[in-house]
Design an enzyme around this catalytic site. Structure first.
Site, PDB file in Angstrom:
ATOM      1  N   VAL A 190      46.134  35.033  41.608  1.00  0.00           N
ATOM      2  CA  VAL A 190      45.588  36.479  40.546  1.00  0.00           C
ATOM      3  C   VAL A 190      44.702  37.117  41.020  1.00  0.00           C
ATOM      4  O   VAL A 190      44.063  36.671  41.815  1.00  0.00           O
ATOM      5  CB  VAL A 190      45.376  34.543  39.417  1.00  0.00           C
ATOM      6  CG1 VAL A 190      44.433  35.559  38.212  1.00  0.00           C
ATOM      7  CG2 VAL A 190      46.154  33.487  39.228  1.00  0.00           C
ATOM      8  N   GLY A 191      44.908  38.260  40.803  1.00  0.00           N
ATOM      9  CA  GLY A 191      44.298  39.685  41.480  1.00  0.00           C
ATOM     10  C   GLY A 191      44.103  39.081  42.597  1.00  0.00           C
ATOM     11  O   GLY A 191      43.032  40.297  43.564  1.00  0.00           O
ATOM     12  N   GLY A 192      45.337  39.275  43.162  1.00  0.00           N
ATOM     13  CA  GLY A 192      45.432  39.365  44.442  1.00  0.00           C
ATOM     14  C   GLY A 192      45.427  40.827  45.434  1.00  0.00           C
ATOM     15  O   GLY A 192      46.009  40.884  46.396  1.00  0.00           O
ATOM     16  N   PHE A 242      43.563  38.760  34.454  1.00  0.00           N
ATOM     17  CA  PHE A 242      42.881  37.517  34.167  1.00  0.00           C
ATOM     18  C   PHE A 242      42.225  37.149  33.034  1.00  0.00           C
ATOM     19  O   PHE A 242      42.202  36.347  32.656  1.00  0.00           O
ATOM     20  CB  PHE A 242      42.796  37.555  35.752  1.00  0.00           C
ATOM     21  CG  PHE A 242      41.871  38.238  36.222  1.00  0.00           C
ATOM     22  CD1 PHE A 242      40.635  38.169  35.481  1.00  0.00           C
ATOM     23  CD2 PHE A 242      42.216  38.493  37.432  1.00  0.00           C
ATOM     24  CE1 PHE A 242      39.839  39.123  36.426  1.00  0.00           C
ATOM     25  CE2 PHE A 242      40.948  39.297  37.926  1.00  0.00           C
ATOM     26  CZ  PHE A 242      39.675  39.824  37.170  1.00  0.00           C
ATOM     27  N   SER A 256      41.298  34.274  45.207  1.00  0.00           N
ATOM     28  CA  SER A 256      40.749  34.203  46.338  1.00  0.00           C
ATOM     29  C   SER A 256      39.321  36.008  46.266  1.00  0.00           C
ATOM     30  O   SER A 256      39.896  37.102  46.456  1.00  0.00           O
ATOM     31  CB  SER A 256      41.720  35.292  47.612  1.00  0.00           C
ATOM     32  OG  SER A 256      42.179  36.231  47.326  1.00  0.00           O
ATOM     33  N   HIS A 260      33.516  36.129  42.717  1.00  0.00           N
ATOM     34  CA  HIS A 260      32.106  36.234  42.403  1.00  0.00           C
ATOM     35  C   HIS A 260      31.769  38.168  42.549  1.00  0.00           C
ATOM     36  O   HIS A 260      30.476  38.658  42.333  1.00  0.00           O
ATOM     37  CB  HIS A 260      31.810  36.782  44.675  1.00  0.00           C
ATOM     38  CG  HIS A 260      32.804  37.549  45.085  1.00  0.00           C
ATOM     39  ND1 HIS A 260      32.837  37.907  46.712  1.00  0.00           N
ATOM     40  CD2 HIS A 260      33.866  37.844  44.974  1.00  0.00           C
ATOM     41  CE1 HIS A 260      33.266  38.710  46.902  1.00  0.00           C
ATOM     42  NE2 HIS A 260      33.727  38.664  45.658  1.00  0.00           N
TER      43      HIS A 260
END
Length: 351
Positions: A190-192, A242, A256, A260
């Site tokens: 997700v958000g890769g 997402f 990953s 943050h």
């Protein structure tokens, strides 16, 4: 025998650690100059005299020599022994310096051009104002959020994607070695981004199939990257947001270096979106640089400065991630250290 403690530095002297850190900013700019001016590419064919480099690249030989001399002290360049002084000195690329070439696969040049480039540096310049504002550095300096700026500037976005692969490539190897994927057959990243992290996992675990889920323009670049890597038979890329929804039904989900980038409320939304897509026995793997709860030096604290400068994101402790997970109906089942600065937080549905 009497021993004497080393006298403390007089209070009127600046601490060496402060001096070295501040001067280091100039060395970083020197590396940027070498990268952006294609000096490593000009040295690729062999050693060159500084004055000849200056003539070829339309630069001033004396300041060029000052920059190259400083960069040579980092091991990226080598001053040839026995060469003349000043701009007549000859410089050569070292194996480390080869990474600054435009065509080098490590992506080192993209790291330098992105973090030392005008977009990021304009945000760095307004860090003091950032601390008294609800706006991020790019919002103050450029009038737009960082990722919106990347969306509107494809060349910078592509360099950013390559930088992320370059920075986190070794960490993905460490994650692949540290985590037991034997229970899973599919993983949704997700958000890769381009899928570089996911490809490392797939190559290390041949039974896995993967999917990159990211914004439409990112997913399009990911499909090209997967095809170029000859991995499109085991990995696909789909458009997804997402904050809204991600593909359901995966065994494992991967976030990953995503959380943050965001504030707490946004993180809870992302985690809830993933939780809604996860089957009952699915697991969500959060890969982040987890901060220690004390004052010891840690790479994550330097990364936290990047976050506060560019985004509303923040590096967090295990306890802080646990609180976010609980708000999303998940819990941290296990925290797994890796042979790198990052850790894996395994999240599962609350029972």
């Amino acid at each position: 025998m009497t021993t004497h403690a080393e006298p403390a530095a007089p209070a009127s002297y600046a601490p060496r650690a402060v001096i070295d850190t501040i001067r280091g900013a100039f060395l970083a700019r020197a590396m940027y100059a070498v990268a952006v001016l294609h000096i490593a590419d000009a040295l690729a064919a062999g050693p060159r005299r500084c004055i000849d480099l200056a003539d070829e690249l339309f630069l001033q030989p004396i300041p060029l020599n000052q920059v190259l001399r400083a960069v040579a002290s980092t091991g990226l360049l080598q001053t040839l022994p026995g060469s003349e002084m000043g701009p007549l000195v000859s410089y050569a690329l070292t194996p480390l310096g080869e990474t600054l070439r435009e065509d080098h696969p490590s992506g080192t040049r993209d790291i330098i051009l992105t973090l030392q480039g005008p977009t990021v540096q304009s945000a760095v310049a307004v860090l003091p104002q950032r601390l008294s504002s609800t706006c991020t550095g790019p919002e103050l300096a450029l009038g737009t959020p960082f990722f919106d700026h990347l969306r509107d500037n494809p060349a910078e976005a592509a360099a950013f994607d390559r930088m992320m692969i370059a920075i986190h490539g070794g960490e993905s190897v460490a994650v692949a070695a540290a985590y037991d994927f034997s229970w899973a057959t599919s993983i949704v990243d997700v958000g890769g981004g381009l899928g570089g992290f996911l490809l490392t996992l797939l190559r290390a675990h041949p039974h896995l199939h993967g999917m990159v889920a990211d914004l439409p323009q990112v997913a399009a670049r990911a499909r090209e990257h997967l095809a170029a890597q000859k991995m499109d038979h085991r990995c696909s890329a789909v458009a997804a947001d997402f904050f809204v929804g991600v593909p359901p039904g995966g065994d494992a989900y991967l976030l990953s270096f995503v959380l943050h980038n965001w504030d707490d409320e946004s993180c809870v939304t992302i985690l809830r979106t993933c939780a809604a897509a996860m089957p009952e026995r699915s697991r969500l793997l959060v890969v982040e640089t987890v901060l220690p709860p004390d004052d010891r030096p840690h790479q994550g604290k330097l990364l936290d400065l990047v976050m506060v400068t560019l985004t509303r994101g923040v590096e967090r402790t295990v306890r802080e991630y646990s609180r976010l997970a609980e708000r999303a109906g998940l819990r941290v089942a296990e925290t797994i250290a890796t042979d790198s600065p990052v850790s894996i937080l395994e999240l599962v549905h609350e029972l």
